[in-house]
Design a protein around this motif. Structure first.
Motif, mmCIF file in Angstrom:
data_model
loop_
_atom_site.group_PDB
_atom_site.id
_atom_site.type_symbol
_atom_site.label_atom_id
_atom_site.label_comp_id
_atom_site.label_asym_id
_atom_site.label_seq_id
_atom_site.Cartn_x
_atom_site.Cartn_y
_atom_site.Cartn_z
ATOM 1 N N MET A 137 0.844 -1.181 0.000
ATOM 2 C CA MET A 137 0.000 0.000 0.000
ATOM 3 C C MET A 137 0.891 1.247 0.000
ATOM 4 N N ASN A 138 0.550 2.204 -0.797
ATOM 5 C CA ASN A 138 1.321 3.441 -0.774
ATOM 6 C C ASN A 138 0.423 4.603 -0.377
ATOM 7 N N SER A 139 1.033 5.756 -0.198
ATOM 8 C CA SER A 139 0.272 6.906 0.310
ATOM 9 C C SER A 139 -0.129 7.881 -0.795
ATOM 10 N N ARG A 140 0.047 7.501 -2.048
ATOM 11 C CA ARG A 140 -0.198 8.460 -3.125
ATOM 12 C C ARG A 140 -1.662 8.882 -3.213
ATOM 13 N N PHE A 141 -2.597 7.954 -3.053
ATOM 14 C CA PHE A 141 -4.009 8.340 -3.155
ATOM 15 C C PHE A 141 -4.406 9.303 -2.040
ATOM 16 N N PRO A 142 -4.124 8.991 -0.760
ATOM 17 C CA PRO A 142 -4.509 9.962 0.279
ATOM 18 C C PRO A 142 -3.811 11.314 0.137
ATOM 19 N N VAL A 143 -2.553 11.323 -0.285
ATOM 20 C CA VAL A 143 -1.842 12.596 -0.477
ATOM 21 C C VAL A 143 -2.495 13.373 -1.620
ATOM 22 N N SER A 144 -2.769 12.701 -2.722
ATOM 23 C CA SER A 144 -3.386 13.383 -3.866
ATOM 24 C C SER A 144 -4.776 13.891 -3.522
ATOM 25 N N LEU A 145 -5.550 13.098 -2.800
ATOM 26 C CA LEU A 145 -6.895 13.532 -2.417
ATOM 27 C C LEU A 145 -6.828 14.709 -1.445
ATOM 28 N N HIS A 146 -5.840 14.713 -0.567
ATOM 29 C CA HIS A 146 -5.639 15.836 0.356
ATOM 30 C C HIS A 146 -5.332 17.105 -0.443
ATOM 31 N N ILE A 147 -4.422 16.980 -1.419
ATOM 32 C CA ILE A 147 -4.070 18.125 -2.272
ATOM 33 C C ILE A 147 -5.312 18.651 -2.985
#
Length: 135
Positions: free
Chosen positions: A1-11
């Motif tokens: 699992m990586n953090s790209r989706f939550p980071v992108s959604l936060h942005i």
């Protein structure tokens, strides 16, 4: 699992809240609590998929390229996904074992079905729907 989706959604959620104003990667990074370099990396990807636009130079930053209601969360997920959602077996199982020689193909099928269900669920929601939770 990586953090790209939550980071992108936060942005994207922060940019939606900015209502068209240009937001710096330093500000975004401060909210997410990560290095601005990582924010800029995600912004490059989000720009590539048409979710954000950026203004370069002094006073530069990013803003949504389209209305939040036109940004589908399933599309955001597909833009940032990399590995299998449930992880991947790093070692090669024993090919002489009846389970070992078949496990990876069955795991792949299981993972693909799970990811398909996740994308279907996310695709029912827009950034506007998600951002509404913070109002």
């Amino acid at each position: 699992m990586n953090s790209r989706f939550p980071v992108s959604l936060h942005i994207l959620t922060l940019l939606d809240g900015a209502k068209g104003e240009v937001v710096s990667s330093d500000f975004l990074a401060g909210s997410i609590n990560i290095n601005p370099v990582l924010v800029r990396k995600e912004i490059v990807n989000l720009r590539k998929y048409g979710f954000v636009e950026s203004k370069e130079g002094k006073g530069g930053g990013s803003f949504l390229a389209k209305h939040a209601g036109e940004i589908n969360l399933g599309d955001v997920y597909k833009a940032v996904r990399s590995d299998h959602i449930l992880g991947q077996n790093k070692n090669e199982p024993n090919p002489k074992c009846p389970i070992g020689r078949q496990i990876n193909e069955h795991l792949l099928s299981l993972y693909n079905d799970a990811e398909k269900a996740l994308i279907e669920n996310l695709s029912k929601q827009t950034l506007a729907d998600f951002a509404q939770k913070f109002k």
